[in-house]
Design an enzyme around this catalytic site. Sequence first.
Site, short mmCIF file in Angstrom:
data_model
loop_
_atom_site.label_atom_id
_atom_site.label_comp_id
_atom_site.label_asym_id
_atom_site.label_seq_id
_atom_site.Cartn_x
_atom_site.Cartn_y
_atom_site.Cartn_z
N LYS A 1 0.90 -0.95 -0.12
CA LYS A 1 0.01 -0.02 0.17
C LYS A 1 0.96 1.20 0.11
O LYS A 1 1.91 1.39 0.91
CB LYS A 1 -0.94 -0.10 1.34
CG LYS A 1 -2.10 0.85 1.04
CD LYS A 1 -2.92 0.40 2.29
CE LYS A 1 -4.28 1.30 2.30
NZ LYS A 1 -4.95 1.25 3.65
C1 E4P Z 1 -8.24 2.38 3.64
O1 E4P Z 1 -7.70 1.76 3.13
C2 E4P Z 1 -8.18 3.23 4.84
O2 E4P Z 1 -7.47 2.10 5.89
C3 E4P Z 1 -9.56 3.26 5.67
O3 E4P Z 1 -10.56 2.73 4.85
C4 E4P Z 1 -9.72 4.81 6.16
O4 E4P Z 1 -10.65 4.71 6.72
P1 E4P Z 1 -11.29 5.85 7.89
O5 E4P Z 1 -11.41 7.21 6.98
O6 E4P Z 1 -12.51 5.21 8.52
O7 E4P Z 1 -10.03 5.96 8.64
#
Ligand code: E4P
Length: 217
Positions: free
Chosen positions: A87
């Site tokens: 990622k």
């Molecule tokens: C995406 O990969 C992130 O880990 C995540 O969906 C972020 O979510 P949030 O805005 O609820 O922290």
Amino acid sequence: MKFFIDTANLAMIEEANALGVLDGVTTNPSLMAKEGISGKQNIHHHYLEICNIVDGDVSAEVLGITFEEMIKEGEELAALHPRIVVKVPMTKDGIKAIRYFSEKGIKTNCTLVFSSGQALLAAKAGATYVSPFLGRLDDISTDGLHLISEIRTIYDNYAFQTQILAASVRHSMHIINCAKIGADVVTCPLAPILSLLKHPLTDSGLDQFIKDSKKMK
Ligand code: E4P
């Protein structure tokens, strides 16, 4: 549409996996820190534990911000397990890193995407997944679903293979609307997935069937 769970909590991943509808896992540094995971060895061990639970892609985020740091870290993460997806944040160095990984056959998830232009760049660089953050856009009174719909159109126009991974999904209507738009994947905590189960007519209907079934015994 694939269902990923957005957590680094092993118990929650196991519970979601036991439902039989889980296709993968996404994590981020905040989610890992929440579980108290720190230090390279522990981080790597935790990702391996997740890979051993779920038979699907597991996104592991690089912590470095320069191209060189991302490449070193990403190669180490990818070597841990064939289902690890590196990622990478949506930055100039991140885009270069995605191109590098793509040429090496390493899967990537381009994270922190908030515009169609960013999503276009991620696809051009060869990202396996692009993660538009739906909930965080909604949080600032911007239409997150509209962004996902725009990205769908752009990717379909040019047959980009990058999968749209709707992230920051907060509730069941987000999941349903993402399915209507044609997102390839949604990632969210366990609660929004479980709330898809719920309908008051299912509950009252089942109560009645249970009562009537007693008359049949
Ligand atoms: C995406 O990969 C992130 O880990 C995540 O969906 C972020 O979510 P949030 O805005 O609820 O922290």
